[in-house]
Scaffold this motif. Sequence first.
Motif, PDB file in Angstrom:
ATOM      1  N   TYR A 143      14.469 -44.741  27.428  1.00  0.00           N
ATOM      2  CA  TYR A 143      13.993 -43.588  28.212  1.00  0.00           C
ATOM      3  C   TYR A 143      12.553 -43.870  28.622  1.00  0.00           C
ATOM      4  CZ  TYR A 143      11.384 -42.049  24.061  1.00  0.00           C
ATOM      5  OH  TYR A 143      10.531 -41.975  23.019  1.00  0.00           O
ATOM      6  N   CYS A 144      12.146 -43.179  29.655  1.00  0.00           N
ATOM      7  CA  CYS A 144      10.755 -43.347  30.146  1.00  0.00           C
ATOM      8  C   CYS A 144       9.934 -42.112  29.800  1.00  0.00           C
ATOM      9  CB  CYS A 144      10.704 -43.634  31.641  1.00  0.00           C
ATOM     10  SG  CYS A 144      11.164 -42.251  32.702  1.00  0.00           S
ATOM     11  N   HIS A 145       8.688 -42.344  29.488  1.00  0.00           N
ATOM     12  CA  HIS A 145       7.734 -41.286  29.160  1.00  0.00           C
ATOM     13  C   HIS A 145       6.655 -41.264  30.266  1.00  0.00           C
ATOM     14  CE1 HIS A 145       5.185 -38.643  26.801  1.00  0.00           C
ATOM     15  NE2 HIS A 145       4.172 -39.483  27.023  1.00  0.00           N
ATOM     16  N   VAL A 146       6.512 -40.092  30.960  1.00  0.00           N
ATOM     17  CA  VAL A 146       5.602 -39.978  32.099  1.00  0.00           C
ATOM     18  C   VAL A 146       4.452 -39.024  31.731  1.00  0.00           C
ATOM     19  CG1 VAL A 146       5.337 -39.281  34.511  1.00  0.00           C
ATOM     20  CG2 VAL A 146       7.455 -40.377  33.739  1.00  0.00           C
ATOM     21  N   GLU A 147       3.231 -39.465  31.977  1.00  0.00           N
ATOM     22  CA  GLU A 147       2.039 -38.629  31.806  1.00  0.00           C
ATOM     23  C   GLU A 147       1.387 -38.405  33.184  1.00  0.00           C
ATOM     24  OE1 GLU A 147      -0.562 -40.483  29.080  1.00  0.00           O
ATOM     25  OE2 GLU A 147       0.658 -40.022  27.305  1.00  0.00           O
ATOM     26  N   GLU A 148       1.090 -37.150  33.496  1.00  0.00           N
ATOM     27  CA  GLU A 148       0.486 -36.791  34.793  1.00  0.00           C
ATOM     28  C   GLU A 148      -1.021 -36.665  34.627  1.00  0.00           C
ATOM     29  OE1 GLU A 148       1.334 -33.732  38.535  1.00  0.00           O
ATOM     30  OE2 GLU A 148       1.875 -33.150  36.469  1.00  0.00           O
ATOM     31  N   TRP A 149      -1.776 -37.374  35.489  1.00  0.00           N
ATOM     32  CA  TRP A 149      -3.246 -37.382  35.446  1.00  0.00           C
ATOM     33  C   TRP A 149      -3.786 -36.899  36.790  1.00  0.00           C
ATOM     34  CZ3 TRP A 149      -6.268 -39.360  31.277  1.00  0.00           C
ATOM     35  CH2 TRP A 149      -5.511 -39.861  30.204  1.00  0.00           C
TER      36      TRP A 149
END
Length: 1059
Positions: free
Chosen positions: A944-950
């Motif tokens: 699975y992919c883990h996405v962080e929004e900046w």
Amino acid sequence: SYTTVKSAAFPMIVVASGVAVAQRVVTVQTGPLIRTEGSHVTIWCNVTGYKDGVEQDFEWSMYLTSAPDREIRIVSTAQPNYAYALYAQRVNSEEIYVERLSRDSAVLHITKVQANDQGLFECYTPNTDGRYLGSYSARTNLTVIADSLTVTAPAQTLSKVEGDTLQLTCEVSRTTLQHTHLSVGWYLRSPEDAAAPPQELVTLSRDFVLRSGGPYRQRMAAGDLRLDKTSTTAYRLTIHKLQPMDQGLLYCQAAEWIQDPDDSWFTMTRKQSDKTQLRIQPTDRDFSIQVSTDRRSFTAGEPLELRCTIEAQNVPERFFSVSWVFSSSPVAVVGPSAVPVLGQNYVTREAAGQMTIRKESANVHLLKLQHLRLEDAGKYICRVTEREKTPTGDFIDRSKRSRNVQITVQPLKSNITVSLSSNSSEVLEGDVIQLTCSVQFTTGTLSVVWQWADKQETEPALDVASVDRDGTVWHSPTYKERSSYGEIRVEKVHADAFSLSLYNALPEDEGQYRCTATEWLQTGTEPELNWEQIGEKSATKTVTVKTVESSFMVSASSRTPSISFGDSFDLLCLVKPRHNPRVPTSVTWRFMPAGTEAEDNDQGQFKDLVTFTREGTLQWGEQLLGLGTRTTVDRSHSNTNFRLSVTRAGRREAGKYQCTAVLWRRNYDNSWSRVANRTSNLLGISVLQPESKLQVQKTNQSQVYLEDSRVRINCSVTSQTSQDSQHAVLWYVRRAAGSEADELLLRIERSGAFEYGAYADEERLRRRVQAERLSPRLYVLTLNRAESSDSGTYYCLVEEWLSDPDGAWYRLSRESSGFTQVLVRRPEVRLQVEKMESNVTVEESSSIRLGCSIPSQSSRDSRFSVSWYVDRSEDEDNDDQPSEEEGERECVFSIGHDAVFGNGNCSPREEVGPNSRLQFQRMTSDLYTLTIQGARPTDTGRYYCHVEEWLLNPRNAWYHLASNNSGFTTVNVLQQVSSLQSVVCSNAALFYFVFFYPFPIFGILLIAMLLVRYKSRNSSKSQEGKNGAPLLWIKEPHLSYSPTCLDPPALSLHPGSVD
């Protein structure tokens, strides 16, 4: 044959070699011309634009209405036989001819126009310039109508008596269809001289104006001559009081007028009626005489008037001479010319103005003796003589005399009465004492003596002046000096009225004035004449002189003791009594500025502003209000009101005012004496600041903004005190409800200068804050790139400034606006990652492709940090959501928001390098893929992919906004059995040796064989190819990144070249 060119169409002006030639223009009288059959018709024709010095000829032709293209020649100034047969006889008989008015102007005459002359007339002028340029002919239309005018009056013979009334009626009619006017008049022709022109009695013109001939103009004005229109066609002449000059032949004449297109009027026809023979019989030539007088008994010295009246007919037209006779002695003769011839005894008397001979009217003659004497008593008669011319030319005199008029003259007795009046019983000092002495019932000559005495009569009366019998004025020694300066004036107003005037009255002129009149009678004859006193009477009058000092007072007033800056105020100084030129007043306005302390009775602090001098001039003092430009002074015509006006008052004009007046007396020798001085009450003037009308918008509001947006806050001035008001605006911010004080953000001076507050420096707002004035009453504060720290309560404080009249600026008031609550927040979290789960089964050594899709993000400026994890736990029951615990997951790949590998939220076990099996790609801004090449059985697991929004804040610092995980992708790698193909493909060296090297070797052998066969060619050697990079070598990705770019960088990770 004779050939002419009628016209040539050329341009208006031809220019050749710099010479301008004007074109020829022929003009003819504007038509249509409507004329009656048989009347005299004239048509003028002019030509211009020809060569100077050449006389022009004129040729006339006409075109009938029935044949508009057929020319019929009429007459020419150049060719004698020009006319066609139709007009040749009339031209030869000069019934039709051309009258030349000048070199280039002529008139066509048709003395008796006929009905067949109706048509289009053309005036043609032959060319005299050697070239054709312009127009050579012009046309006008002539319409001939029947003559329908009729004038009828019965032919008759009338006999009248002088003074009777005559009435004659004339019938005038016409049936013309066109619009025409009529003029009707009556004329008188003398029967004795048939060649003499007729005399116009009265005429009603075409404009309905009634006029009369010269000799009858006065009779028409007196109403003795009338012309009345009694019906549509009837005109009645009425003559009252017939005179012999009205005898003769009377007839009526009418003319019909029509207005041509050029607005001129033309007489189409004129006709006369039959004549009436009028005879007038003169009246009786006899006359009578009557002498009249008011009374027949007189007293010596009274006037006598005798009137001789001639009773006869037509006296003004007859010649009478009148003679006055007294006791058979001729007094005077008045001839027809009204010039009197006096008798010998009356020449001196008439020259002295004591006798009058006058012709009052045509039949009344007057004899007047101004002062009767005793010897004038006797009989008076009037003799009248008429001179008449007979038909034979001789003169006959007829005389008549009146009855005797007996006149008696009684000796003179004095009955005079004397009355003394004055202009006022109480006179103000400096005014005029006017005394009038009236004498009644006088018969002789008067002499008057004026005297003065005090009211108590303690001393003998003093003579002031006297008037002798002949009107000579004498002044007494006591008053002679004053009279020499014109202060005392004595006049004989009428024969029985005398006046005494004392100008510039003094207090010592108060007392009793006496007028003594003496009547004298002249006796004897020249040269020995004597005067006899026949009576004496006197009258007294008491006059009081009121000193001006007793009524001299000064007061000051003002309607506006308190005013605002820029207002005006008036100060009025009232001086009593009224102005007298002999006792004038000088008035001075004085001023003490506010704040100057002075004792109650100390006027030393007052300074003179302006002085009205006694001569009426202005003298400015050392103290000037408003620099002397805003102060005006004036006074009333009576010099009792002195006004001081100050416009646009300021602080300098505040203080105490007063006016002082000095009373002066002008002596008879033109020297001045100071009589008294007065000081008015004090006037306090307060100049206050105007009441402020400043109002600022008080509406409270709340505004919510996202970070990095623009915040605009309005400050609106809804009302101000003056149109000239200027504003200083201070912007404040309040951070929290419990803060100690509001922070000054920015100050805008009234001049427009900016001054930042300390808070702007602390929060580094100088570059982001912006203040504007969109209009004189609207101010805007703008915060660019708002931060969350900018949240707070904002408001403006407006200061209203005004300029006082002296040009100094002062702050009038301060007013704060409503509060604007500003909230700057970060974007709402809307990050979403694709949650769909999938299963992937691949064989060993093949590729595994993992995707990560972001369907929703919080901001279009967001950047993402993406990491892939694998979970190799055998428990599949916990697969609802990816676990965040480090012990249960393994980081496969990570890329940070700054596009740097391995800079994400985890560190991958397999380092990125030349031997890496991982390939990363960003297909679009919201789609990321990771490819694992050369799958191994150990790669089996749940990915699975883990996405962080900046996001980048306004200070260019990145901050973490949100995180989210995708769904699981289950990968199963199948292990394969070894084969030749797999052995070859798994060994790179063996793979190249089997499938690559044989081909270049075979090529070299083939080339060697060709070189041997073809020696003309040189041998060549093929280059070997370079080995490629090892499989799954990950080159350093190329990053295209700009801090200001709105899209995330495009990343591409691909394997290297293979040898």
